[in-house]
Design an enzyme around this catalytic site. Sequence first.
Site, short mmCIF file in Angstrom:
data_model
loop_
_atom_site.label_atom_id
_atom_site.label_comp_id
_atom_site.label_asym_id
_atom_site.label_seq_id
_atom_site.Cartn_x
_atom_site.Cartn_y
_atom_site.Cartn_z
N ASP A 143 -3.48 -2.18 2.38
CA ASP A 143 -4.78 -2.76 2.04
C ASP A 143 -5.91 -1.74 2.08
O ASP A 143 -6.98 -1.98 1.51
CB ASP A 143 -5.11 -3.92 2.97
N LEU A 301 6.80 -6.36 -3.64
CA LEU A 301 7.25 -5.17 -4.36
C LEU A 301 6.28 -4.02 -4.19
O LEU A 301 6.68 -2.86 -4.11
CB LEU A 301 7.41 -5.50 -5.85
N ARG A 303 4.59 -3.12 -1.68
CA ARG A 303 4.62 -2.45 -0.38
C ARG A 303 6.01 -1.92 -0.02
O ARG A 303 6.18 -1.33 1.04
CB ARG A 303 4.14 -3.40 0.72
#
EC number: 2.7.1.90
Length: 415
Positions: A143, A301, A303
């Site tokens: 993030d 997907l 990460r």
Amino acid sequence: MEKNVIVGQSGGPTAAINSSLAGVYRTAKDRGAKKVYGMLHGIQGLLEERYIDLADHIKTELDAELLKRTPAAFLGSCRFKLPEIHEDREVYEKIFSILDKLEIEAFIYIGGNDSMDTIKKLSDYAIITGHPTRFVGCPKTIDNDLALTDHTPGYGSAAKYIGTSMKEIIRDSFCLEYNKGLVTIVEIMGRNAGWLTGAAALSEGEDCEGPDLIYLPELPFDIRKFGERVKKLLAKKPSVVVALSEGIRTGEGKYVCELGNSVDFVDAFGHKQLSGTAAFLANYIAGELGCKTRAIELSTLQRSASHAASRVDILEAYQVGGAAVKAADEGDSGKMVVLQRLSDDPYQCGTEVKDVHKIANDEKLVPREWVNKEGTYVTNEFISYVRPLIQGDVSPVMVDGIPRHLYRPIELVRR
């Protein structure tokens, strides 16, 4: 180091989190640690006395290299919120008794905002009780929303995957023509911060126009204006591709995904599980414009794509793992390692340590000036920031045409 080190992984996994683990292990051993323990499923597993000796799994240099290239959390992760010290001292007494039994000199926790909350509380308890164990956080989150650090390990690889995938999605969307056009809406992770979604703009180049619209959660989302913009675009071109964050909200603060269905699951930190934003908006556009629509969720997907990992990201993840051990060995506690960008051309980045109290439970958002006036795309400043982080490739170790990972039998996770 005279005693032992313990390391844990927490929160959402990344393609680079195990590179940090490798950095912790190698640096701790080089600095003389007798044992390097790994918590199974973070602080939650430690409370159940579930841990392993990493030397049983990292036996050769090849093992260490495989670990760097292995996605997700090798030790297993958790989302476990420690109570405030005054609310339940027994939890802390149990944790510290386990640390004493294992003769732990340094406690390293690899994670994001919520994980730094754990480091903050444990280091505070150590200060209150005069306990010698030192607690240092190692940053990790796709993030990219940790405060005080230029960026976080894990973000560069996720951004690279998103830029690559968007380019492929855009190419695919022009294969077939539909009478009333095609609208493809791609949902990308990001609750409050749009760093990942902004990376969709990396697909733009000489051979690709990039997405037509990009929506970040930092700005309120107007569904009516969204529909009008898509309609105008379809009048000019047969296919429209939109990238948006799962966490976009209306001007009233309601998550768009909640407009389509209820959000029932809430984790230990009070975070709602967000999903279905693209599906809701695809149905809305189909109903309003009568065109063909597709909803795509990149989901986990983005990460776990170690095959698309950034070399810069993997190297920096290893670097911060080592820096966390070094900081603890030199007496730091209640700190987190941060990345400090020294230059863009050529790109150079170093490490420092910062007070975790200024990082835990805070969020770094995309600056407003890095989004265009209409709130529908990121600016060149955003692209200049992220592009150095996606450079270079990390070749997987291939066996029979498939990447090989470092494997820990699942039986070791169970009591």
